[in-house]
Scaffold this active site. Structure first.
Site: not given
Ligand code: GCU
Length: 421
Positions: A260, A401
Site C-alpha cells: 500500500s 487490499h
Molecule cells: C489509503 C490511501 C492509499 C494507500 C492506502 C494504504 O487507502 O488512499 O493511497 O495506499 O491508504 O496505505 O493503506
C-alpha cells in the site's frame, strides 16, 4: 423560498458528492497519452543501455523528485548501531532474531530507529526481505521480546490505543500479514522497521527525520523537497547501509517489499537505490504502481488532498491536470530495470486500480527489453491467481487490499527464480 433553498442545498450536496465519488468505470477514463520512457527531454530516442543509464534514467529520477515525491535535501549517515537483543531460538527455535538500534544524530537532534531481523539458521549469509510495518515491530509476531515502539502510532479501537502510544495489547495483531514461517523455511531473512520511527504518518513536518535537514528557521520542506514517502524511502536506503555492515546478511540479495503506501515507498526506494536486488509492490495503487492518467479509483488529487504530506508540494499542481505530468508511474517501474520487479494487485482492491498497476508493468517493458530482459508482453491482464513471473512479475489475486499467504508464496518463488541462481 424555503423549499427553493432546500432543493438548492440538496442539489449542491448531490453535486459535491458526485464530484468526490471515485470513478470505477473504464469507459469514463479520460483520453490520455503516456510519456515515453525511451525519449530524452530533447526528443532523441534512447536505443541503448548506456544512454538509458547515463542520460534518461537520471532525467526521469529528476522529474519524479521535482514533481512527485520531492528531493532528499541532503545526506545523513547512521551515527551508530547496536544489536540490543539477540536470540538463536526464535520462532520456536527455527530462526535467529536480532533487534538492532540505529541512531541518527545531527547537532542536538537524535533519532532512534529499531530494526527487527529474523534470519534462517545455518545459512552463512542470508538473502532477505526488507519491509516496513504499519503498526510497530511488536505487531508482526507474538514474540514477547520484541520492543514496543515509543513513536507516535495511529489510534486504534481494536487494540485500545487512544493516545497514539503503542502497548503490549497490540502484540502480534498483524501477524497474518507476515508469513515468517514460509519466509524462514525458504531460506530468507526478514528485516522490518516501523515506518513511523522514520517519520510519523501525519501532516506534520516538525517530527521524524525531516527537521534534521532544515536550514535555520525552516519549518517544512520546500515545494520540491521530500514528503513522507521520500523520507520513508530514505529510511530503507539506511537499512541497506546497515546490511552492508552485517556479515550475516547477503547484501547483494536484498529484496525491498512494501504494502500500500509502503508499496509506493518500496518502489521509490528501489528505483533510486540500485543496491536493492529486487523490488516488490503489494497493492501500492495511486502514487505507486498504478498509472495516474487513468484516474480510476484513487486519483492524484484525492491522494494529495487526503494525505498532503506524502508527496512534495509541487505535485499538487497536477491535481486538476494529470496529463501535464512529465512522468507516469510506468516510468517508476522502468527505473528499476534491469532488476526484477513484482507488482501485485488484489481483485477487490479497486481503489488501487489493479488494471493501472498491471499496465505500468506493461508500459515499462520496453526499458527492460533494452536490457534483453522479458517484462510483460501482453496488454491482456492475466486471470486472477495466475501469476506472470518474468523479470517483471505480476499477479492479481482474489480478495481484498491486504498481504496474504498467497502473496508471500509468489514473492518467494519470484525471488528463488531471480536471486538464487
Ligand atoms: C489509503 C490511501 C492509499 C494507500 C492506502 C494504504 O487507502 O488512499 O493511497 O495506499 O491508504 O496505505 O493503506
Amino acid at each position: 423560498m424555503r423549499l427553493f433553498l432546500s432543493i438548492s442545498l440538496l442539489f449542491i450536496t448531490v453535486l459535491c458528492y458526485s464530484q468526490e465519488k471515485a470513478n470505477y468505470n473504464e469507459l469514463k477514463i479520460p483520453e490520455y497519452t503516456l510519456p515515453d520512457p525511451l525519449l530524452l527531454h530533447d526528443g532523441t530516442p534512447v536505443n541503448n543501455v548506456t544512454t538509458w543509464k547515463k542520460i534518461r534514467r537520471p532525467e526521469i529520477i529528476g522529474l519524479f523528485e521535482e514533481n512527485v515525491y520531492g528531493k532528499l535535501p541532503g545526506e545523513l549517515n547512521i551515527s551508530s548501531y547496536e544489536v540490543i537483543e539477540e536470540s538463536h531460538e526464535a520462532l520456536n527455535n527455527t530462526a535467529i532474531r536480532k533487534q538492532v538500534l540505529l541512531k541518527f544524530r545531527k547537532q542536538d537532534k537524535e533519532l532512534e530507529v529499531n530494526m527487527l531481523i529474523y534470519l534462517p539458521k545455518n545459512i552463512d549469509k542470508a538473502p532477505l526481505f526488507l519491509s516496513y510495518n504499519f503498526n510497530g515491530n511488536h505487531t508482526i509476531t507474538k514474540e514477547k521480546e520484541i520492543f514496543i515502539t515509543k513513536s507516535w502510532v495511529f489510534n486504534d479501537e481494536k487494540t485500545g490505543i487512544n493516545d497514539h502510544k503503542a502497548s503490549g495489547a497490540s502484540r502480534g495483531v498483524r501477524n497474518n500479514r507476515w508469513d515468517l514461517e514460509k519466509i524462514i523455511s525458504a531460506g530468507y531473512g526478514l528485516a522490518t522497521i516501523y515506518y513511523g520511527e522514520i517519520d510519523p504518518d501525519k501532516n506534520d513536518f516538525s517530527d521524524g527525520i525531516h527537521p534534521f535537514f532544515y536550514a535555520k528557521n525552516q519549518k517544512r520542506p520546500a515545494d520540491h523537497e521530500w514528503g513522507s514517502i521520500s523520507a520513508w524511502a530514505w529510511g530503507l536506503t539506511k537499512a541497506m547501509d546497515y546490511f552492508e555492515k552485517d556479515s550475516d546478511i547477503h547484501q547483494e540479495k536484498v529484496v525491498v517489499m512494501g504494502h500500500s503506501r509502503l508499496g509506493k515507498t518500496s518502489l521509490w526506494a528501489g528505483a533510486m537505490d540500485e543496491r536493492f536486488a529486487l523490488v516488490i509492490s503489494n497493492n501500492s495503487g495511486c502514487g505507486g504502481a498504478a498509472l495516474s492518467r487513468r484516474e480510476i479509483g484513487e486519483t492524484v488529487k484525492r491522494m494529495n488532498t487526503s494525505f498532503p504530506h506524502w508527496c512534495c508540494k509541487n505535485y499538487d499542481a497536477y491535481n486538476e491536470n494529470v496529463n501535464a505530468l512529465p512522468v507516469d508511474q510506468h516510468m517508476l517501474i522502468a527505473l528499476i530495470a534491469p532488476r526484477p520487479v513484482y507488482i501485485a494487485s488484489a481483485a477487490e482492491d479497486k481503489w488501487a486500480d489493479p488494471k493501472g498497476e498491471f499496465l505500468s508493468g506493461y508500459y515499462a517493458t520496453p526499458v527492460y527489453e533494452l536490457f534483453g530482459k522479458k517484462g510483460i508482453t501482453s496488454i491482456q491482464m492475466p486471470k486472477v491467481n495466475q501469476p506472470i513471473q518474468n523479470t517483471i512479475g505480476y499477479h492479481i489475486r482474489t480478495g481484498k487490499h491486504d498481504v496474504t499467504e498467497y502473496d508471500w508464496e509468489q514473492y518467494i518463488k519470484f525471488a528463488n527464480k531471480h536471486l538464487k541462481k
